[in-house]
Design an enzyme around this catalytic site. Structure first.
Site, PDB file in Angstrom:
ATOM      1  CB  CYS A 232     -86.326  20.261 -56.702  1.00 52.16           C
ATOM      2  SG  CYS A 232     -87.709  19.732 -57.350  1.00 52.16           S
TER       3      CYS A 232
ATOM      4  CB  CYS B 166     -85.571  18.564 -61.523  1.00 50.29           C
ATOM      5  SG  CYS B 166     -85.337  20.120 -60.752  1.00 50.29           S
TER       6      CYS B 166
ATOM      7  CB  CYS C 128     -88.503  23.353 -58.400  1.00 47.76           C
ATOM      8  SG  CYS C 128     -87.129  23.065 -59.597  1.00 47.76           S
TER       9      CYS C 128
ATOM     10  CB  CYS D  53     -88.981  19.968 -62.648  1.00 56.56           C
ATOM     11  SG  CYS D  53     -89.410  19.915 -60.675  1.00 56.56           S
TER      12      CYS D  53
ATOM     13  CB  CYS E 293     -93.773  27.801 -45.237  1.00 50.52           C
ATOM     14  SG  CYS E 293     -94.429  26.892 -44.146  1.00 50.52           S
TER      15      CYS E 293
HETATM   16 ZN   LIG Z   1     -87.381  20.697 -59.515  1.00 49.28          ZN
END
Ligand SMILES: [Zn+2]
Length: 171
Positions: A85, A88, A138, A141, A158
Protein backbone atom coordinates in the site's frame (compact mmCIF):
# COMPACT_ATOMS: atom_id res chain seq x y z
CA UNK A 1 7.44 -21.47 -0.26
CA UNK A 2 5.26 -20.04 2.48
CA UNK A 3 6.96 -17.16 4.27
CA UNK A 4 6.80 -18.04 8.02
CA UNK A 5 6.59 -14.35 8.93
CA UNK A 6 3.65 -13.91 6.62
CA UNK A 7 1.81 -16.85 8.20
CA UNK A 8 2.46 -15.46 11.64
CA UNK A 9 1.27 -11.98 10.69
CA UNK A 10 -1.82 -13.37 9.03
CA UNK A 11 -2.58 -15.44 12.12
CA UNK A 12 -2.14 -12.47 14.45
CA UNK A 13 -4.30 -10.35 12.16
CA UNK A 14 -7.09 -12.92 12.21
CA UNK A 15 -6.91 -13.19 15.98
CA UNK A 16 -7.15 -9.46 16.48
CA UNK A 17 -10.10 -9.18 14.15
CA UNK A 18 -11.75 -12.12 15.91
CA UNK A 19 -11.38 -10.46 19.31
CA UNK A 20 -12.65 -7.14 18.03
CA UNK A 21 -15.70 -8.88 16.63
CA UNK A 22 -16.45 -10.57 19.93
CA UNK A 23 -15.84 -7.43 21.97
CA UNK A 24 -17.68 -4.75 20.08
CA UNK A 25 -20.22 -6.37 17.80
CA UNK A 26 -23.43 -7.93 18.94
CA UNK A 27 -25.74 -9.86 16.68
CA UNK A 28 -28.30 -7.09 17.00
CA UNK A 29 -25.96 -4.17 16.18
CA UNK A 30 -27.11 -2.16 13.18
CA UNK A 31 -24.87 -1.55 10.17
CA UNK A 32 -24.24 2.05 11.22
CA UNK A 33 -23.21 1.03 14.69
CA UNK A 34 -20.78 -1.57 13.38
CA UNK A 35 -19.26 0.88 10.89
CA UNK A 36 -18.79 3.43 13.64
CA UNK A 37 -16.84 0.90 15.72
CA UNK A 38 -14.26 0.33 12.96
CA UNK A 39 -11.16 2.49 13.12
CA UNK A 40 -8.20 2.26 10.78
CA UNK A 41 -4.95 1.46 12.52
CA UNK A 42 -3.10 4.17 10.56
CA UNK A 43 -4.78 7.57 10.86
CA UNK A 44 -3.48 10.75 9.20
CA UNK A 45 -4.98 14.21 8.79
CA UNK A 46 -5.80 15.46 5.30
CA UNK A 47 -2.77 17.78 5.56
CA UNK A 48 -0.49 14.84 6.39
CA UNK A 49 -1.86 12.83 3.48
CA UNK A 50 -1.39 15.74 1.09
CA UNK A 51 2.18 16.18 2.27
CA UNK A 52 3.12 12.55 1.56
CA UNK A 53 1.14 12.09 -1.67
CA UNK A 54 1.13 13.85 -5.03
CA UNK A 55 -2.18 15.41 -6.14
CA UNK A 56 -2.91 12.40 -8.38
CA UNK A 57 -2.05 9.92 -5.61
CA UNK A 58 -4.31 11.83 -3.21
CA UNK A 59 -7.17 11.80 -5.72
CA UNK A 60 -6.93 8.03 -6.07
CA UNK A 61 -5.94 6.84 -2.57
CA UNK A 62 -7.97 9.29 -0.50
CA UNK A 63 -10.86 10.24 -2.80
CA UNK A 64 -11.51 6.90 -4.48
CA UNK A 65 -10.33 8.02 -7.92
CA UNK A 66 -9.24 5.80 -10.80
CA UNK A 67 -6.09 6.22 -12.88
CA UNK A 68 -6.41 6.21 -16.69
CA UNK A 69 -6.06 2.71 -18.18
CA UNK A 70 -2.49 1.72 -19.04
CA UNK A 71 -1.17 4.88 -17.41
CA UNK A 72 0.84 3.12 -14.69
CA UNK A 73 3.64 0.69 -15.65
CA UNK A 74 2.60 -1.93 -13.01
CA UNK A 75 -0.30 -3.09 -15.21
CA UNK A 76 2.01 -4.98 -17.58
CA UNK A 77 4.81 -5.82 -15.17
CA UNK A 78 5.65 -9.47 -14.56
CA UNK A 79 8.48 -8.78 -12.09
CA UNK A 80 8.50 -11.05 -9.04
CA UNK A 81 7.95 -9.40 -5.69
CA UNK A 82 5.41 -7.87 -3.35
CA UNK A 83 3.01 -4.98 -3.89
CA UNK A 84 2.50 -2.72 -0.88
CA UNK A 85 0.00 0.00 0.00
CA UNK A 86 1.39 3.42 -0.96
CA UNK A 87 -0.41 4.90 2.04
CA UNK A 88 1.08 2.75 4.84
CA UNK A 89 3.38 0.13 3.26
CA UNK A 90 1.23 -2.86 4.28
CA UNK A 91 1.96 -5.83 1.98
CA UNK A 92 -1.26 -6.30 -0.03
CA UNK A 93 -0.46 -8.52 -3.03
CA UNK A 94 2.22 -10.93 -4.29
CA UNK A 95 3.24 -10.95 -7.95
CA UNK A 96 2.38 -14.68 -8.16
CA UNK A 97 -1.32 -13.75 -7.79
CA UNK A 98 -1.11 -11.15 -10.58
CA UNK A 99 -2.64 -11.51 -14.02
CA UNK A 100 -1.98 -9.18 -16.95
CA UNK A 101 -5.17 -8.15 -18.76
CA UNK A 102 -5.49 -5.71 -21.67
CA UNK A 103 -7.81 -3.38 -19.72
CA UNK A 104 -4.63 -1.86 -18.32
CA UNK A 105 -5.00 -1.85 -14.53
CA UNK A 106 -3.23 -4.13 -12.05
CA UNK A 107 -5.21 -7.36 -11.65
CA UNK A 108 -4.79 -9.95 -8.89
CA UNK A 109 -6.68 -13.15 -8.12
CA UNK A 110 -6.66 -12.25 -4.42
CA UNK A 111 -4.87 -10.23 -1.74
CA UNK A 112 -2.89 -11.26 1.31
CA UNK A 113 -5.29 -12.58 3.96
CA UNK A 114 -6.83 -9.72 6.00
CA UNK A 115 -4.94 -7.05 3.97
CA UNK A 116 -7.81 -5.62 1.91
CA UNK A 117 -11.29 -4.62 3.00
CA UNK A 118 -14.24 -4.15 0.68
CA UNK A 119 -17.26 -1.86 0.63
CA UNK A 120 -20.06 -0.79 -1.68
CA UNK A 121 -18.79 2.09 -3.81
CA UNK A 122 -21.08 5.04 -3.10
CA UNK A 123 -20.31 6.56 -6.50
CA UNK A 124 -22.38 3.87 -8.24
CA UNK A 125 -21.93 0.93 -10.60
CA UNK A 126 -18.82 0.31 -12.70
CA UNK A 127 -19.08 1.48 -16.33
CA UNK A 128 -21.19 -1.18 -18.04
CA UNK A 129 -21.85 -2.89 -14.69
CA UNK A 130 -25.29 -3.96 -13.54
CA UNK A 131 -24.90 -4.19 -9.76
CA UNK A 132 -23.24 -1.88 -7.25
CA UNK A 133 -19.47 -1.55 -7.59
CA UNK A 134 -17.43 -3.10 -4.79
CA UNK A 135 -14.44 -1.00 -3.79
CA UNK A 136 -11.23 -2.38 -2.29
CA UNK A 137 -9.18 -0.51 0.32
CA UNK A 138 -6.15 -1.15 2.51
CA UNK A 139 -7.38 -2.42 5.86
CA UNK A 140 -4.60 -0.63 7.77
CA UNK A 141 -4.94 2.96 6.47
CA UNK A 142 -8.15 2.86 4.42
CA UNK A 143 -6.50 4.04 1.21
CA UNK A 144 -8.55 3.24 -1.88
CA UNK A 145 -6.92 0.54 -4.02
CA UNK A 146 -9.46 -0.24 -6.73
CA UNK A 147 -12.45 -2.52 -7.20
CA UNK A 148 -13.46 -6.17 -7.05
CA UNK A 149 -14.65 -7.12 -10.53
CA UNK A 150 -15.90 -10.21 -12.35
CA UNK A 151 -14.22 -10.89 -15.68
CA UNK A 152 -15.04 -14.06 -17.61
CA UNK A 153 -16.71 -15.42 -14.48
CA UNK A 154 -13.50 -14.93 -12.48
CA UNK A 155 -13.48 -12.61 -9.45
CA UNK A 156 -10.46 -10.32 -9.60
CA UNK A 157 -9.02 -7.36 -7.75
CA UNK A 158 -8.69 -4.50 -10.28
CA UNK A 159 -6.17 -2.17 -8.66
CA UNK A 160 -4.68 1.23 -9.46
CA UNK A 161 -0.91 0.99 -9.90
CA UNK A 162 -0.81 4.44 -8.29
CA UNK A 163 -2.11 2.95 -5.02
CA UNK A 164 0.81 0.50 -4.83
CA UNK A 165 4.55 0.39 -4.34
CA UNK A 166 6.62 -2.61 -5.43
CA UNK A 167 9.37 -4.49 -3.59
CA UNK A 168 11.20 -6.98 -5.85
CA UNK A 169 12.02 -10.46 -4.54
CA UNK A 170 15.59 -10.72 -3.35
CA UNK A 171 16.01 -14.38 -4.30
ZN1 LIG B 1 -2.49 1.25 3.66
Amino acid sequence: MQDPNLSRRAFIGSTVIGCATLGTHSATAGVEERNAAFEFEVQRTEGEWREMLTDEEFRILREGGTEPARSHPFWESSDEGTYHCRGCDLALYDSEWKVILPMGWVFFYHSHPTAVITDIDASGPMPGGTGPAISAACRRCGSHQGHIVAINREVLHCINGTSLTFTPSTA
